[in-house]
Write an enzyme that holds these catalytic residues in place. Sequence first.
Site, PDB file in Angstrom:
ATOM      1  N   GLY A 133      -2.819 -52.499  23.300  1.00  0.00           N
ATOM      2  CA  GLY A 133      -3.819 -52.244  23.218  1.00  0.00           C
ATOM      3  C   GLY A 133      -4.879 -51.724  24.063  1.00  0.00           C
ATOM      4  O   GLY A 133      -6.211 -51.209  24.347  1.00  0.00           O
ATOM      5  N   GLU A 246      -2.771 -50.743  45.575  1.00  0.00           N
ATOM      6  CA  GLU A 246      -1.662 -50.117  44.871  1.00  0.00           C
ATOM      7  C   GLU A 246      -2.294 -48.606  45.083  1.00  0.00           C
ATOM      8  O   GLU A 246      -1.437 -47.698  45.218  1.00  0.00           O
ATOM      9  CB  GLU A 246      -1.464 -50.115  43.423  1.00  0.00           C
ATOM     10  CG  GLU A 246      -0.972 -49.751  42.487  1.00  0.00           C
ATOM     11  CD  GLU A 246      -0.776 -50.308  41.023  1.00  0.00           C
ATOM     12  OE1 GLU A 246      -1.299 -51.543  40.480  1.00  0.00           O
ATOM     13  OE2 GLU A 246      -0.339 -49.157  40.067  1.00  0.00           O
ATOM     14  N   GLY A 368      -3.717 -46.967  37.124  1.00  0.00           N
ATOM     15  CA  GLY A 368      -4.834 -46.035  37.046  1.00  0.00           C
ATOM     16  C   GLY A 368      -4.954 -44.516  36.491  1.00  0.00           C
ATOM     17  O   GLY A 368      -4.918 -43.804  37.666  1.00  0.00           O
ATOM     18  N   GLU A 371      -9.141 -39.860  35.241  1.00  0.00           N
ATOM     19  CA  GLU A 371     -10.321 -39.991  34.827  1.00  0.00           C
ATOM     20  C   GLU A 371     -10.728 -41.119  35.363  1.00  0.00           C
ATOM     21  O   GLU A 371     -11.907 -41.672  35.435  1.00  0.00           O
ATOM     22  CB  GLU A 371     -10.164 -39.692  32.336  1.00  0.00           C
ATOM     23  CG  GLU A 371      -8.963 -38.793  32.948  1.00  0.00           C
ATOM     24  CD  GLU A 371      -7.733 -38.189  32.572  1.00  0.00           C
ATOM     25  OE1 GLU A 371      -7.365 -39.611  33.285  1.00  0.00           O
ATOM     26  OE2 GLU A 371      -7.438 -37.041  31.968  1.00  0.00           O
TER      27      GLU A 371
HETATM   28  C1  FAD Z   1       6.379 -46.302  33.880  1.00  0.00           C
HETATM   29  C2  FAD Z   1       5.267 -46.948  33.927  1.00  0.00           C
HETATM   30  C3  FAD Z   1       4.596 -48.199  34.808  1.00  0.00           C
HETATM   31  C4  FAD Z   1       3.877 -48.643  34.797  1.00  0.00           C
HETATM   32  N1  FAD Z   1       4.201 -50.026  35.283  1.00  0.00           N
HETATM   33  C5  FAD Z   1       3.164 -51.224  35.020  1.00  0.00           C
HETATM   34  C6  FAD Z   1       3.192 -52.631  35.315  1.00  0.00           C
HETATM   35  O1  FAD Z   1       3.917 -52.603  36.292  1.00  0.00           O
HETATM   36  N2  FAD Z   1       2.099 -53.252  35.208  1.00  0.00           N
HETATM   37  C7  FAD Z   1       0.987 -53.312  34.364  1.00  0.00           C
HETATM   38  O2  FAD Z   1       0.238 -53.601  34.257  1.00  0.00           O
HETATM   39  N3  FAD Z   1       0.887 -51.966  34.227  1.00  0.00           N
HETATM   40  C8  FAD Z   1       1.969 -50.479  34.161  1.00  0.00           C
HETATM   41  N4  FAD Z   1       2.102 -49.361  33.512  1.00  0.00           N
HETATM   42  C9  FAD Z   1       0.967 -49.370  32.387  1.00  0.00           C
HETATM   43  C10 FAD Z   1      -0.037 -48.207  33.091  1.00  0.00           C
HETATM   44  O3  FAD Z   1      -0.739 -49.085  34.119  1.00  0.00           O
HETATM   45  C11 FAD Z   1      -1.377 -48.115  32.123  1.00  0.00           C
HETATM   46  O4  FAD Z   1      -0.181 -46.697  31.549  1.00  0.00           O
HETATM   47  C12 FAD Z   1      -2.406 -46.529  32.639  1.00  0.00           C
HETATM   48  O5  FAD Z   1      -3.403 -47.747  33.427  1.00  0.00           O
HETATM   49  C13 FAD Z   1      -3.046 -46.038  32.023  1.00  0.00           C
HETATM   50  O6  FAD Z   1      -3.425 -46.695  30.515  1.00  0.00           O
HETATM   51  P1  FAD Z   1      -2.797 -46.703  28.884  1.00  0.00           P
HETATM   52  O7  FAD Z   1      -1.296 -45.907  29.005  1.00  0.00           O
HETATM   53  O8  FAD Z   1      -2.928 -47.732  27.707  1.00  0.00           O
HETATM   54  O9  FAD Z   1      -3.736 -45.446  28.985  1.00  0.00           O
HETATM   55  P2  FAD Z   1      -4.839 -45.234  28.092  1.00  0.00           P
HETATM   56  O10 FAD Z   1      -6.446 -46.282  28.604  1.00  0.00           O
HETATM   57  O11 FAD Z   1      -4.848 -45.365  26.179  1.00  0.00           O
HETATM   58  O12 FAD Z   1      -5.545 -44.246  27.977  1.00  0.00           O
HETATM   59  C14 FAD Z   1      -5.076 -42.655  27.763  1.00  0.00           C
HETATM   60  C15 FAD Z   1      -5.576 -41.493  28.485  1.00  0.00           C
HETATM   61  O13 FAD Z   1      -7.333 -41.426  27.746  1.00  0.00           O
HETATM   62  C16 FAD Z   1      -7.423 -41.192  29.504  1.00  0.00           C
HETATM   63  N5  FAD Z   1      -8.808 -42.209  29.588  1.00  0.00           N
HETATM   64  C17 FAD Z   1      -8.587 -43.506  29.199  1.00  0.00           C
HETATM   65  N6  FAD Z   1      -9.757 -43.953  29.720  1.00  0.00           N
HETATM   66  C18 FAD Z   1     -10.477 -42.773  30.402  1.00  0.00           C
HETATM   67  C19 FAD Z   1     -12.054 -42.451  30.280  1.00  0.00           C
HETATM   68  N7  FAD Z   1     -12.230 -43.732  30.892  1.00  0.00           N
HETATM   69  N8  FAD Z   1     -12.741 -41.840  31.384  1.00  0.00           N
HETATM   70  C20 FAD Z   1     -11.592 -40.516  30.484  1.00  0.00           C
HETATM   71  N9  FAD Z   1     -10.664 -40.200  29.786  1.00  0.00           N
HETATM   72  C21 FAD Z   1     -10.242 -41.199  29.888  1.00  0.00           C
HETATM   73  C22 FAD Z   1      -6.786 -40.615  30.057  1.00  0.00           C
HETATM   74  O14 FAD Z   1      -6.714 -39.531  30.422  1.00  0.00           O
HETATM   75  C23 FAD Z   1      -5.775 -41.926  29.886  1.00  0.00           C
HETATM   76  O15 FAD Z   1      -4.630 -41.148  30.609  1.00  0.00           O
HETATM   77  C24 FAD Z   1       2.941 -48.714  33.794  1.00  0.00           C
HETATM   78  C25 FAD Z   1       2.652 -47.422  33.308  1.00  0.00           C
HETATM   79  C26 FAD Z   1       4.392 -46.498  32.519  1.00  0.00           C
HETATM   80  C27 FAD Z   1       4.077 -44.853  32.021  1.00  0.00           C
END
Ligand code: FAD
Length: 386
Positions: A133, A246, A368, A371
Site C-alpha cells: 500500500g 541509489e 523513485g 514523477e
Molecule cells: C524490480 C523491482 C525491484 C524493486 N526493489 C525494491 C527494493 O529492493 N526495496 C524496496 O523497498 N522497494 C523496491 N522496489 C519498489 C519500488 O521502489 C517502487 O515500485 C516504486 O517506488 C514505486 O512505488 P509503487 O510501485 O508503489 O508505485 P505507486 O507509488 O503506486 O506509483 C504508481 C505510479 O503513480 C505515479 N505517481 C506516484 N507518485 C506520484 C506523484 N507524486 N506525482 C505524480 N505521479 C505519481 C507514477 O507514475 C508511479 O509510477 C522495487 C520495485 C521493482 C518493480
Amino acid sequence: MSIARSFFRDEHEAFRASVRRFIEDEVLPHHEAWEEAQIVPRQVWRRAGELGLLCPNLPEEFGGMGVDWLFNVVVIEEMAKAGVTGPGSGFMVHSEMAAPYILTGGSDALKREWLPRMARGEAIGALAITEPGAGSDAKAIRARAVRDGDDYVINGQKTYISNGQNADLFIVACKTDPDAGARGVSLILVDANTPGVERGRNLKKIGLKAQDTSEIFFSDVRVPVANRLGTEGGGFAMMMTKLAQERLTQAVRSICVAEVSIEQTVSYTSERKAFGHSIADFQNTQFTLAQLSAETTALRVFTDWCIGRFLDGALTPVEAAKAKLLVTDLHCKVVDQCLQFFGGYGYMLEYPIARAYTDARITRIAGGAAEVMKQIIGRDLFNQKN
Ligand SMILES: Cc1cc2nc3c(=O)[nH]c(=O)nc-3n(C[C@H](O)[C@H](O)[C@H](O)COP(=O)(O)OP(=O)(O)OC[C@H]3O[C@@H](n4cnc5c(N)ncnc54)[C@H](O)[C@@H]3O)c2cc1C
C-alpha cells in the site's frame, strides 16, 4: 562516441580488468540459467566477495578494501555494459543500498557483525521500504515497530524486495510513531533468520529475471533496539540522503547501457542488408543514432559530473533526482529505438538488445518513479518543503 574520463586512475583500470574477467569467465556462461532459476547462486556472491567486488569502498576495519567509490562505479559499469543484470542489480542493492545505511547509522558492534561478512559475500543485504500500500509515498508505510524493553517487535509486510530470497539481512523501514508522519519512520536491521520473518514468492518479472525479488512478511519479529540504524524517527531523513546515492547509481548504470546499445546497433546495422544497402546506409538510421549519440554524450558528461560531486560529498538529492530522471528516460528511449533497427532479431531474447529493452523499463519506476523525481525537482524550484 567515447569521451575522455579523467577521474579513473591506473588502479581503477586494473580493477576494471579483473571485474571484466570475472564477468566473462564466471557470469556470462551461466547468466541464462540464473534467469531461468530467477536467482544468482550464493557461491557467485562469495566469489565476488573474494575478488573485492562487493562493497569495495568499505573501510578496511569493516572488511572492505578502503578504496574510493570509483571502484564501486567500475563494478556497476562493467555489469551494466555486459548486460548481466542478475548480479548487476543484486550487487548494487547490496553494496549501494544496504551497506551504506549500516555504515552510516549502525553501532560499531553492528558494523563489525555484518559489514565484513557483506564484503566477503557471506551475508547478502536487502533494503525493505516498499509495501503493497505504499511505494512512492514512503512515509505512508504501515509496518510497525513497537518498543518492548530492549527490543522492538515488528509486524508488517514488504513487497518487491530485491535480493528478497537470498538476503541474510533486511534493512526495514518501520513506523515507530504512527502519528508523527515522516518523523515516525525508523530503520531497523533485521537478521533474516529471526523467528517471524517469512519470505513470500520470488516474483516473476518482465526483466531483471536473474534478480530475486520478493514479498517479505514480519510477524511479531523481536529485534534488539541496538539494531536500529540512526535515531528513532530519523529513518525517513536518512532514506532521503541515501536514496540520492541509489539514484546516482541508477544513472551510472543507465548511461552505460545507452552507450553500449548504440555501439551494438552501429555494428549490427553496418552488417545487415535491405534493399541492396546496409541498414546503416539509410539516412534515418544515421540521423536517429546521431541524435541518440549526442544526447548520450551530453548525459554522460552530466553523470560524470554527478559522480564527481558524490566523491566530494556534495551531491544533493535534487541533483541525483535530475540525473535519474534524465538518464533513465534516455536509457529507455535508446533501447527502444535501437531495438527497432534490429527488426525481428531485436525481439529475440538471445540478442542483448532484447534483454536490454525488458531490463530497462524498471529504471523509470524503482528507486523513485520519474514523477517523484519531478516532484523533488519542482519542490526545490518553488522552495517548498517535503
Ligand atoms: C524490480 C523491482 C525491484 C524493486 N526493489 C525494491 C527494493 O529492493 N526495496 C524496496 O523497498 N522497494 C523496491 N522496489 C519498489 C519500488 O521502489 C517502487 O515500485 C516504486 O517506488 C514505486 O512505488 P509503487 O510501485 O508503489 O508505485 P505507486 O507509488 O503506486 O506509483 C504508481 C505510479 O503513480 C505515479 N505517481 C506516484 N507518485 C506520484 C506523484 N507524486 N506525482 C505524480 N505521479 C505519481 C507514477 O507514475 C508511479 O509510477 C522495487 C520495485 C521493482 C518493480
